[in-house]
Design an enzyme around this catalytic site. Structure first.
Site, PDB file in Angstrom:
ATOM      1  N   PRO A 372       0.821  -1.210   0.000  1.00  0.00           N
ATOM      2  CA  PRO A 372       0.000   0.000   0.000  1.00  0.00           C
ATOM      3  C   PRO A 372       0.860   1.267   0.000  1.00  0.00           C
ATOM      4  O   PRO A 372       1.962   1.258   0.533  1.00  0.00           O
ATOM      5  CB  PRO A 372      -0.778  -0.094   1.313  1.00  0.00           C
ATOM      6  N   GLY A 373       0.344   2.293  -0.621  1.00  0.00           N
ATOM      7  CA  GLY A 373       0.989   3.588  -0.552  1.00  0.00           C
ATOM      8  C   GLY A 373       2.167   3.781  -1.473  1.00  0.00           C
ATOM      9  O   GLY A 373       2.893   4.763  -1.351  1.00  0.00           O
ATOM     10  N   VAL A 374       2.380   2.871  -2.416  1.00  0.00           N
ATOM     11  CA  VAL A 374       3.516   3.054  -3.314  1.00  0.00           C
ATOM     12  C   VAL A 374       3.103   3.797  -4.585  1.00  0.00           C
ATOM     13  O   VAL A 374       3.926   3.993  -5.472  1.00  0.00           O
ATOM     14  CB  VAL A 374       4.173   1.719  -3.698  1.00  0.00           C
ATOM     15  N   SER A 693       9.218 -18.992   6.533  1.00  0.00           N
ATOM     16  CA  SER A 693      10.444 -18.379   6.038  1.00  0.00           C
ATOM     17  C   SER A 693      11.352 -17.822   7.140  1.00  0.00           C
ATOM     18  O   SER A 693      12.438 -17.334   6.875  1.00  0.00           O
ATOM     19  CB  SER A 693      10.114 -17.297   5.011  1.00  0.00           C
ATOM     20  N   LYS A 736      10.934  -7.993   0.758  1.00  0.00           N
ATOM     21  CA  LYS A 736      11.812  -8.220   1.901  1.00  0.00           C
ATOM     22  C   LYS A 736      13.121  -7.444   1.749  1.00  0.00           C
ATOM     23  O   LYS A 736      13.623  -6.842   2.700  1.00  0.00           O
ATOM     24  CB  LYS A 736      12.123  -9.711   2.042  1.00  0.00           C
TER      25      LYS A 736
HETATM   26  N1  LIG Z   1       6.565   7.789  -7.020  1.00  0.00           N
HETATM   27  C1  LIG Z   1       5.735   8.662  -6.450  1.00  0.00           C
HETATM   28  N2  LIG Z   1       5.832   9.940  -6.722  1.00  0.00           N
HETATM   29  C2  LIG Z   1       5.022  10.846  -6.139  1.00  0.00           C
HETATM   30  N3  LIG Z   1       4.050  10.537  -5.274  1.00  0.00           N
HETATM   31  C3  LIG Z   1       3.880   9.259  -4.969  1.00  0.00           C
HETATM   32  C4  LIG Z   1       4.716   8.251  -5.535  1.00  0.00           C
HETATM   33  N4  LIG Z   1       4.311   7.052  -5.053  1.00  0.00           N
HETATM   34  C5  LIG Z   1       3.276   7.309  -4.231  1.00  0.00           C
HETATM   35  N5  LIG Z   1       3.007   8.625  -4.159  1.00  0.00           N
HETATM   36  C6  LIG Z   1       1.979   9.260  -3.354  1.00  0.00           C
HETATM   37  O1  LIG Z   1       1.702   8.450  -2.232  1.00  0.00           O
HETATM   38  C7  LIG Z   1       0.332   8.480  -1.891  1.00  0.00           C
HETATM   39  C8  LIG Z   1      -0.215   7.089  -1.776  1.00  0.00           C
HETATM   40  O2  LIG Z   1      -0.324   6.511  -3.062  1.00  0.00           O
HETATM   41  P1  LIG Z   1      -1.536   5.582  -3.546  1.00  0.00           P
HETATM   42  O3  LIG Z   1      -1.661   5.754  -4.996  1.00  0.00           O
HETATM   43  O4  LIG Z   1      -2.720   5.808  -2.718  1.00  0.00           O
HETATM   44  O5  LIG Z   1      -0.944   4.154  -3.228  1.00  0.00           O
HETATM   45  P2  LIG Z   1      -1.546   2.734  -3.478  1.00  0.00           P
HETATM   46  O6  LIG Z   1      -2.704   2.874  -4.392  1.00  0.00           O
HETATM   47  O7  LIG Z   1      -0.427   1.968  -4.077  1.00  0.00           O
HETATM   48  O8  LIG Z   1      -1.912   2.198  -2.147  1.00  0.00           O
HETATM   49  C9  LIG Z   1      -0.341   9.297  -2.953  1.00  0.00           C
HETATM   50  O9  LIG Z   1      -0.551  10.571  -2.487  1.00  0.00           O
HETATM   51  C10 LIG Z   1       0.671   9.322  -4.079  1.00  0.00           C
HETATM   52  O10 LIG Z   1       0.570  10.476  -4.839  1.00  0.00           O
END
Ligand SMILES: Nc1ncnc2c1ncn2[C@@H]1O[C@H](COP(=O)(O)OP(=O)(O)O)[C@@H](O)[C@H]1O
Ligand SMILES: [Mg+2]
Length: 829
Positions: A372-374, A693, A736
């Site tokens: 999440p959050g990538v 693991s 990991k």
């Molecule tokens: N490479 C990146 N460059 C700029 N902002 C990013 C990047 N990766 C993630 N973010 C920011 O991180 C926050 C979380 O991303 P999100 O799209 O909700 O993640 P996911 O859908 O993978 O869980 C968002 O505000 C997004 O704009």
């Protein structure tokens, strides 16, 4: 007229009058005259008038015989039935139009034996038909008579018009022949049928025939009555409704209200026209509109049809956006929104390029996999922006019912289309970028398998006519660009996985997070909180501090949240009038965000005995886990704590057994095992942990405790261990190793079988971590454990001295050899 038609049963004139052998004949058209019957006749034809004149000038007797065809104006001998009734003319009246009205009474049946003349009138020779007197009244005859009388009454109750006098007379007749004649002449039989009865000489036979006709007539009457009743019922209902509706209209008109219904129908009709539905859909919409028109506007069904029509109207059948196919511009939009992620951006630009060359292409289905959050979702949004398309997102997490994808049939109460169609409607165009989040969390149970419905949605071969159960008409999804996302690839059903092109987003290092926070998150949050960099400034070390001490994740969700918190705090101060410049540093960060939530683990731990660092793979990416082992006086027990799953517990037992089997080699006295209890604990006890693991990590911790040797810091490991000490491969190496990198680990021990996965790791990981592939647990111990007595700040304990002796001297040499081998291998790539 009634008196003219009736006859008096007691009148027995037959006896007194002698019937001559020659007599004038009056052909009658549409009636059969029976003996004892009195009736008026209208006469117009010349021959007939002459015949009457002849009769009147003699004994008033005349033969009344029916002609075979009603409309025969000049009948010849052949056209007249040969059996008729001799009658006496009771009265005669000349009418003003030249016709004559006579009143006749039937006397006796007679057969024409010969025609004597036909001009100026018919004269015939006749012979009287002798009807044998009253028949013997048998039970059968009695029953027949009763039956006929009952039928007669029955007929009246079914609505047949018969004069009441006739009924009374009939009731009193016991002679079957006369009863038959009476009924025949009064129930309106056809001329042919009446003639047939007249010609029957046997009275019982005659009554039987009459009985037959009565039954038929009753049957006819009852069917007729039924039809009438139904028609009447229907009419009543329609009339009532019509009446009420007219009243309602009148009331509405009186109140100044418009005819909403007509207005509604018209509005729907014009909306249907505007929706530009495809040829397969339009007829269905029109059909439903016609149905709606006929329904009562407040009925439940009408509201169902109305909702359905609105769905049909709202679907973007022909609404699209034009793709922006400007590659450099797309590139700059993608860069504007996201840092790095080169591989994914390249793939998008390739897609655009192909799209530019080939208009109608079967789009690939991209699948973004990562914790999440990538940036999976925000990347999807950015792709839509680069393409100039609309963006919609649905979450498949927890969807277990096929109907959630494909909708419920309309017969279902409260039915709605599935999420796909809902998403398209929300997009408002039929070519949006459609993101399906959490495809790895799709479930399935007795309500059908949603993944099979999803397969149809994602299959370019069949999604041009996707049929939702609710819409029940095909919708073309072939212009939609589908993107799916998942945290883990493994749970995705393989049939679905095969359709998709997987792009990994493994997570970020602290340095990358710092860059993203600086360039993207901070400016965005500042703007959202209405403050500027002039008011709030956070130098890099402070941001890095925020990243390392306030968050612990592969992605950026919490980083963004903490930055937002910081901005909020400052915004509030500004709003309260403390309008000055805020500088956040590593020293005052805690004033804004409170005490640090995480201490980087490696910093925390010193070189220690019995604490080994493992790598775990979780939903939120990779993570470090610390396995602590300690021994105390006891009886050889093994205690495991820290919410371990079954697999992990078994793995600990296997590790224990392995260490015992190696006791000699490791220099552990056999009695040590029996005299001590071992406690293995995995901290962060609130989080459930499972999987095999951590096997080598447990074994390392145990070996460290028993040998009292220190485990090397800055080393992490992952791998399953067997009882014989083989190291088996594991999953999630990408996540990991990202976690290891973030935590400042330098070396990672991995199973030899996972060596192939190294190729796919992000370059920054390969550059900064040293991977040491191993096949056997012995190798792990050689690498991870420092030689006895080494690495200790104060090594004064008696135990260490004892151990020193037990550890074979060559250990250190072997370890060096292994490391050299590893380095060689790596540099060879
Ligand atoms: N490479 C990146 N460059 C700029 N902002 C990013 C990047 N990766 C993630 N973010 C920011 O991180 C926050 C979380 O991303 P999100 O799209 O909700 O993640 P996911 O859908 O993978 O869980 C968002 O505000 C997004 O704009
Ligand atoms: Mg997301």
């Amino acid at each position: 007229m009634s008196d003219e038609q009736t006859i008096d049963p007691k009148e027995e004139k037959e006896e007194e009058i002698t019937i001559p052998e020659e007599i004038p004949l009056l052909p009658v058209r549409d009636v059969v005259v029976f003996p004892f019957m009195i009736l008026p006749l209208f006469v117009g034809r010349e021959v007939s008038i002459r015949a009457i004149d002849e009769a009147l000038s003699h004994d008033r007797l005349i033969l009344l015989s029916t002609q075979k065809k009603v409309d025969d104006e000049e009948p010849t001998q052949e056209d007249i039935h040969s059996i008729g009734t001799v009658a006496t003319i009771m009265r005669m009246l000349k009418l003003p139009d030249g016709r004559i009205k006579i009143l006749v009474q039937g006397l006796a049946k007679a057969r024409i034996s010969r025609f004597l003349s036909s001009r100026p009138f018919f004269k015939v020779a006749i012979e009287k038909i002798q009807e044998g007197g009253l028949p013997e009244v048998t039970v059968e005859v009695e029953a027949l008579i009763r039956n006929v009388k009952e039928q007669l009454e029955n007929m009246v109750s079914l609505g047949k018009m018969i004069l009441p006098d006739i009924l009374i007379i009939a009731e009193n007749i016991d002679d079957p022949g006369r009863l038959a004649d009476l009924i025949t002449s009064n129930i309106g039989l056809k001329v042919d049928q009446a003639q047939e009865i007249l010609e029957l000489t046997d009275s019982v036979e005659r009554l039987q025939k009459v009985n037959e006709y009565l039954s038929k007539e009753i049957e006819l009457l009852s069917v007729q009555q039924k039809i009438q009743a139904e028609a009447k019922g229907e009419m009543d209902k329609i009339q009532r409704e019509y009446f009420l509706r007219e009243q309602l209209k009148a009331i509405q008109k009186e109140l100044g209200e418009v005819d909403e219904r007509a207005e509604e129908i018209n509005e729907l009709r014009s909306k249907i026209e505007k929706a530009k539905m495809p040829a397969k859909v339009l007829p269905e919409a029109e059909k439903q509109l016609r149905r709606l028109e006929k329904m009562h506007p407040d009925s439940a069904e009408a509201s169902t049809v109305r909702t359905y029509l609105e769905w049909l109207i709202d679907m973007p059948w022909s609404k699209t956006t034009r793709d922006v196919l400007d590659i450099p511009k797309a590139r700059s939009i993608l860069d504007e929104d996201h840092y790095d992620l080169e591989k994914v951006k390249d793939r998008i630009l390739e897609y655009l390029s192909v799209r530019k060359l080939k208009k109608k292409m079967k789009g690939p289905i991209l699948c973004f996999v990562g914790p999440p959050g990538v940036g999976k979702t925000s990347l999807g949004r950015s792709i839509a922006r680069a393409l100039g398309r609309k963006f919609v997102r649905i979450s498949l997490g927890g969807v277990r019912d096929e109907a959630e994808i494909r909708g419920h049939r309309r017969t279902y109460v409260g039915a709605l289309p599935g999420r796909v169609i809902q998403g398209i409607k929300q997009a408002g165009t039929h070519n949006p970028v459609f993101m399906m989040d959490e495809i790895d969390k799709l479930g399935s149970d007795f309500r059908g398998d949603p993944s099979s419905a999803l397969l149809e949605v994602l299959d370019p071969e069949q999604n041009n006519s996707f049929s939702d159960h609710y819409l029940n008409v095909p919708f073309d999804l072939s212009n939609v660009m589908f993107i799916t996302t998942a945290n883990l690839l493994d749970p995705i059903p393989s049939a679905l996985r095969d359709r998709m092109e997987v792009l990994y987003l493994p997570g970020y290092t602290h340095e990358e997070k710092l860059k993203i926070a600086r360039q993207y998150l901070l400016p965005r949050q500042l703007e959202e909180h209405g403050i500027t960099e002039k008011i709030l400034s956070i130098p890099d070390p402070a941001i890095l501090d925020l990243i390392t001490h306030y968050t612990q994740e592969a992605g950026l969700r919490n980083v963004e949240r903490e930055i937002a918190r910081l901005c909020r705090k400052v915004a509030r101060q500004v709003a309260e009038g403390k309008d000055r410049k805020y500088l956040v540093t590593t020293n005052n960060l805690h004033k804004f965000l409170g005490p640090p939530k995480f201490l980087p683990e490696v910093e925390l731990e010193d070189n220690q005995v019995g604490v080994a660092t493992g790598l775990a793979w979780t939903q939120s990416g990779g993570d470090l886990i610390f396995i602590e082992a300690t021994k105390m006086k006891g009886k050889g027990g093994l205690v495991l704590t820290g919410q371990l799953g079954d697999v992990m517990k078994e793995s600990a037992q296997a590790a224990m057994s392995f260490i015992r089997s190696r006791s000699h080699k490791l220099g552990i006295k056999e009695s040590t095992f029996a005299q001590n209890d071992i406690h293995v604990h995995v901290p962060a006890g609130a989080i459930p942990k499972d999987g095999p693991s951590a096997g080598i990590t447990m074994a390392t911790a145990l070996a460290s405790v028993f040998t009292d040797r220190i485990i090397k810091k800055s080393l992490a490991m992952t791998g399953e261990v067997t009882l014989r000490g083989r190291v088996l491969p594991i999953g999630g190496l990408r996540e990991k190793s990202m976690a290891a990198l973030r935590a400042g680990i330098r070396q990672v021990i991995i199973p030899k079988k996972n060596e192939k996965d190294l190729l796919e790791l992000p370059p920054k990981v390969k550059k900064n971590l040293e991977f040491i592939p191993v096949e056997r647990m012995d190798e792990v111990l050689d690498i991870a454990l420092l030689p006895a007595g080494k690495g200790r700040k104060k090594s004064t304990s008696r135990k260490t001295a004892v151990r020193k002796k037990a550890v074979p001297a060559k250990k250190g040499a072997k370890k060096k050899a292994v490391r050299k081998k590893t380095v060689k291998k790596r540099s060879g790539k």
